[in-house]
Design an enzyme around this catalytic site. Structure first.
Site, mmCIF file in Angstrom:
data_model
loop_
_atom_site.group_PDB
_atom_site.id
_atom_site.type_symbol
_atom_site.label_atom_id
_atom_site.label_comp_id
_atom_site.label_asym_id
_atom_site.label_seq_id
_atom_site.Cartn_x
_atom_site.Cartn_y
_atom_site.Cartn_z
ATOM 1 N N LYS A 23 20.919 -24.543 52.289
ATOM 2 C CA LYS A 23 20.676 -24.143 51.033
ATOM 3 C C LYS A 23 20.587 -22.359 50.782
ATOM 4 C CE LYS A 23 16.266 -23.697 49.347
ATOM 5 N NZ LYS A 23 15.726 -22.243 48.668
ATOM 6 N N ASN A 24 19.963 -21.881 51.693
ATOM 7 C CA ASN A 24 19.807 -20.360 51.757
ATOM 8 C C ASN A 24 21.025 -19.659 52.208
ATOM 9 O OD1 ASN A 24 17.330 -20.635 50.588
ATOM 10 N ND2 ASN A 24 16.277 -20.234 52.305
ATOM 11 N N ARG A 93 15.021 -18.214 41.164
ATOM 12 C CA ARG A 93 14.814 -16.856 41.581
ATOM 13 C C ARG A 93 15.949 -16.286 42.345
ATOM 14 N NH1 ARG A 93 12.880 -14.452 44.870
ATOM 15 N NH2 ARG A 93 12.016 -13.132 43.786
ATOM 16 N N CYS A 117 6.540 -17.085 41.838
ATOM 17 C CA CYS A 117 6.604 -18.381 41.981
ATOM 18 C C CYS A 117 5.351 -18.762 42.481
ATOM 19 C CB CYS A 117 8.000 -18.942 42.666
ATOM 20 S SG CYS A 117 7.655 -18.329 44.441
ATOM 21 N N PRO A 123 8.429 -9.751 44.247
ATOM 22 C CA PRO A 123 9.131 -8.637 43.696
ATOM 23 C C PRO A 123 10.523 -8.188 43.957
ATOM 24 C CG PRO A 123 7.888 -7.719 45.418
ATOM 25 C CD PRO A 123 7.611 -9.236 45.211
ATOM 26 N N ILE A 124 11.172 -7.534 43.071
ATOM 27 C CA ILE A 124 12.679 -7.263 43.548
ATOM 28 C C ILE A 124 12.922 -5.591 43.515
ATOM 29 C CG2 ILE A 124 13.813 -9.295 42.770
ATOM 30 C CD1 ILE A 124 14.645 -7.708 40.182
ATOM 31 N N ASP A 125 11.865 -4.944 43.913
ATOM 32 C CA ASP A 125 11.726 -3.363 43.782
ATOM 33 C C ASP A 125 12.925 -2.771 44.947
ATOM 34 O OD1 ASP A 125 9.823 -4.694 45.390
ATOM 35 O OD2 ASP A 125 9.721 -2.556 46.175
ATOM 36 N N LEU A 126 13.007 -3.481 45.975
ATOM 37 C CA LEU A 126 13.822 -3.124 46.978
ATOM 38 C C LEU A 126 15.458 -3.067 46.748
ATOM 39 C CD1 LEU A 126 11.665 -4.157 50.213
ATOM 40 C CD2 LEU A 126 11.616 -1.970 48.958
ATOM 41 N N ASP A 308 8.937 -20.491 56.153
ATOM 42 C CA ASP A 308 9.785 -21.660 55.544
ATOM 43 C C ASP A 308 9.354 -22.962 56.361
ATOM 44 O OD1 ASP A 308 12.651 -20.346 54.214
ATOM 45 O OD2 ASP A 308 10.782 -20.009 53.595
ATOM 46 N N LEU A 330 4.536 -13.156 55.725
ATOM 47 C CA LEU A 330 5.405 -12.598 54.728
ATOM 48 C C LEU A 330 4.827 -12.751 53.142
ATOM 49 C CD1 LEU A 330 7.151 -13.104 57.251
ATOM 50 C CD2 LEU A 330 9.082 -13.059 55.772
ATOM 51 N N ARG A 400 14.762 -29.318 44.849
ATOM 52 C CA ARG A 400 15.387 -27.874 45.061
ATOM 53 C C ARG A 400 16.088 -27.738 46.293
ATOM 54 N NH1 ARG A 400 11.996 -23.342 42.973
ATOM 55 N NH2 ARG A 400 13.809 -22.307 43.651
HETATM 56 C C1 EPZ Z 1 14.401 -15.830 51.120
HETATM 57 O O1 EPZ Z 1 13.674 -15.348 49.897
HETATM 58 C C2 EPZ Z 1 14.406 -17.013 51.290
HETATM 59 N N1 EPZ Z 1 15.176 -17.620 50.032
HETATM 60 C C3 EPZ Z 1 13.085 -17.826 51.231
HETATM 61 O O2 EPZ Z 1 13.383 -19.088 51.165
HETATM 62 C C4 EPZ Z 1 12.182 -17.313 52.420
HETATM 63 O O3 EPZ Z 1 11.021 -17.820 52.540
HETATM 64 C C5 EPZ Z 1 12.302 -15.831 52.330
HETATM 65 O O4 EPZ Z 1 13.376 -15.327 52.180
HETATM 66 C C6 EPZ Z 1 11.668 -15.067 53.540
HETATM 67 O O5 EPZ Z 1 12.300 -15.646 54.726
HETATM 68 C C7 EPZ Z 1 16.598 -17.558 50.054
HETATM 69 O O6 EPZ Z 1 17.199 -17.057 50.947
HETATM 70 C C8 EPZ Z 1 17.286 -17.935 48.624
HETATM 71 P P1 EPZ Z 1 12.155 -11.663 50.863
HETATM 72 P P2 EPZ Z 1 13.629 -13.851 49.734
HETATM 73 O O7 EPZ Z 1 12.985 -10.745 49.855
HETATM 74 O O8 EPZ Z 1 14.691 -13.028 49.853
HETATM 75 C C9 EPZ Z 1 8.818 -8.808 49.932
HETATM 76 C C10 EPZ Z 1 12.756 -21.352 50.605
HETATM 77 O O9 EPZ Z 1 11.962 -22.258 50.917
HETATM 78 N N2 EPZ Z 1 9.652 -8.094 48.899
HETATM 79 O O10 EPZ Z 1 12.916 -11.694 52.520
HETATM 80 O O11 EPZ Z 1 13.129 -13.810 48.148
HETATM 81 C C11 EPZ Z 1 8.531 -10.229 49.400
HETATM 82 O O12 EPZ Z 1 7.299 -10.099 48.413
HETATM 83 C C12 EPZ Z 1 12.663 -19.890 50.003
HETATM 84 O O13 EPZ Z 1 14.131 -21.805 50.904
HETATM 85 C C13 EPZ Z 1 9.358 -6.994 48.341
HETATM 86 O O14 EPZ Z 1 8.262 -6.488 48.362
HETATM 87 O O15 EPZ Z 1 12.254 -13.201 50.473
HETATM 88 C C14 EPZ Z 1 7.899 -10.888 50.565
HETATM 89 O O16 EPZ Z 1 6.417 -10.352 50.883
HETATM 90 C C15 EPZ Z 1 11.039 -19.717 49.857
HETATM 91 N N3 EPZ Z 1 10.095 -6.324 47.390
HETATM 92 C C16 EPZ Z 1 9.088 -10.249 51.839
HETATM 93 O O17 EPZ Z 1 9.418 -9.134 51.109
HETATM 94 C C17 EPZ Z 1 11.534 -6.932 47.384
HETATM 95 O O18 EPZ Z 1 12.308 -6.302 46.620
HETATM 96 C C18 EPZ Z 1 10.109 -11.102 52.191
HETATM 97 O O19 EPZ Z 1 10.758 -11.622 51.068
HETATM 98 C C19 EPZ Z 1 11.724 -7.945 48.130
HETATM 99 C C20 EPZ Z 1 11.054 -8.666 48.890
#
Ligand code: EPZ
Length: 421
Positions: A23-24, A93, A117, A123-126, A308, A330, A400
């Site tokens: 999926k990812n 998301r 969720c 967040p998406i600040d980065l 995950d 995480l 999902r």
């Molecule tokens: C991806 O989510 C996966 N989803 C998630 O899988 C997975 O748990 C996660 O990576 C971590 O491996 C998809 O690939 C579609 P992150 P993502 O941005 O990209 C922080 C599943 O079960 N962060 O790597 O949203 C964030 O809060 C799902 O399939 C910021 O602070 O995760 C987190 O603490 C659940 N600012 C950490 O980084 C940002 O702009 C990692 O998040 C972005 C992230």
């Protein structure tokens, strides 16, 4: 129509299960079709709700889709909108993955802010900071990210404060069409990020450092890409979930259509817990353990132990011969499965981002509620060994990300059925 899963515990598993596409990986690959000047076909696509949702979003933007079996063909030459509306983005998301490609292709776009969720604020600040470094003007208006880069995005050096999987993917896609070279530092190294880079390189994008934390990407100055058909890599988290099913029922089962290398942190942890494996080129057989040993887990970015898989291993640790400690590094709230496991008799104590999981637990069936995708699969694993029949409700969370879950578990001999609420 709402459904629940009814699972009668105590059944050993046997046989083999074929793992679906990831999926990812499917999600960023679908978003990347927005960078393509031609129609492309994605094969080995998982038949899961999140993939259907993102495909629907692309159609809402004007793309045309056709599908045959588990192949989906997308033609984005007909895309006539750059606004990803709230109604779809709130459902999934990962729709934020259209932000980078839409902005790079059209020079402007509006993408709804993804909701948070169950597992955290997400967040998406980065993502946004990186696009601003590439010259984008970003505004947040009535819950939408309104992004503009009328002269196109420009290559930049971007150092990510945190490793973000979809953040890395968004910017890799944006950089592919940018004016000039983009250097990315501290990006995610997940196999799904690597597959996206490989697909972009096949399409003529020059990317150095694939598989490492630092990339250098030569942008096409807005020229759309000549993308080629791609087969989605196997889902390492689905694969790990089935290995945990074999482990928790102490059964010998085989998972096929996998890339063992992608599961190394998972099989290593299971070895520490007393399990052994027969590993083939595209298959893994888990062999029963004499006794299940307790373990300590700390989640981290790939190639570390995947967040995950944290919930699934927590269910397994309730059957270990001693206490285990699980550290979720995480996400700030990825312990929603704990209260449900406790209702099944688990002995779990939470302190901040750490869970202490008692072993030697006789789990008892109960009515439990899924809260997020991976928490739901942990409840199923617990139900496989609980005494009696467990009902797992709100399984739309499962749908999902797990294709045909009850069909695959039934084929392994589990006593599981999907019933109407
Ligand atoms: C991806 O989510 C996966 N989803 C998630 O899988 C997975 O748990 C996660 O990576 C971590 O491996 C998809 O690939 C579609 P992150 P993502 O941005 O990209 C922080 C599943 O079960 N962060 O790597 O949203 C964030 O809060 C799902 O399939 C910021 O602070 O995760 C987190 O603490 C659940 N600012 C950490 O980084 C940002 O702009 C990692 O998040 C972005 C992230």
């Amino acid at each position: 129509m709402l459904y629940y899963l009814s699972i009668k515990g105590g059944q050993k598993l046997k046989g083999s299960v074929s793992i679906s596409g990831a999926k990812n990986s499917a999600l960023p690959l679908l978003a990347s079709t927005l960078l393509s000047k031609n129609k492309i076909t994605l094969s080995n696509m998982p038949n899961v709700v999140d993939v259907k949702t993102l495909t629907k979003l692309l159609e809402n933007l004007g793309a045309t889709k056709s599908s045959e079996g588990n192949s989906v063909s997308i033609d984005t030459t007909t895309v006539d909108s750059a606004c990803a509306n709230y109604d779809i983005v709130r459902k999934m998301r990962a729709s934020i993955l259209t932000l980078g490609p839409l902005l790079a292709r059209f020079g402007h776009c509006e993408v709804s802010m993804p909701g948070g969720c169950a597992i955290g604020q997400r967040p998406i600040d980065l993502h946004l900071k990186a696009l601003e470094l590439m010259g984008a003007k970003i505004e947040l208006k009535q819950g939408y990210v309104v992004a503009k880069a009328p002269e196109g995005l420009k290559g930049a050096t971007i150092i990510f404060d945190k490793v973000t999987v979809t953040g890395s993917e968004n910017i890799i896609m944006a950089a592919s069409l940018a004016n000039g070279v983009t250097k990315l530092v501290n990006i995610a190294k997940e196999p799904e990020v690597v597959q996206l880079c490989e697909v972009l390189m096949e399409a003529g994008v020059s990317i150095e450092g694939v598989g490492t934390a630092n990339l250098s990407i030569v942008g096409s100055y807005g020229e759309l890409l000549d993308m080629k058909d791609v087969k989605v890599i196997p889902d390492r988290i689905e694969a790990g979930t089935y290995l945990c099913a074999g482990a928790i029922t102490n059964s010998k089962i085989t998972i096929t259509n996998v890339i063992p290398k992608h599961l190394e942190s998972i099989t290593l942890k299971l070895r520490q817990m007393g399990f052994d494996f027969e590993i083939g080129e595209n298959s893994i057989t888990i062999l029963p353990a004499g006794k299940i040993k307790a373990c300590d887990i700390e989640t981290s970015e790939y190639p570390g132990f995947p967040t995950d898989m944290q919930a699934q291993f927590m269910a397994l640790c309730t059957q270990a011969n001693d206490t285990s400690i699980i550290d979720e590094r995480l996400f700030e709230n990825r312990f929603m499965h704990v209260s449900e496991l406790v209702r099944m008799g688990a002995n779990i104590k939470l302190k901040g981002h750490s869970a202490t999981v008692g072993g030697n637990t006789d789990l008892i069936s109960a009515d439990v509620m899924a809260t997020d995708l991976r928490a739901s699969s942990a409840l199923i694993l617990a139900a496989l060994v609980a005494k009696g029949t467990t009902k797992v409700h709100r399984i739309y969370h499962l749908d999902r990300g797990y294709e045909n879950l009850e069909g695959k578990f039934s084929a392994l001999g589990a006593n599981i059925e999907r019933l109407e609420e």
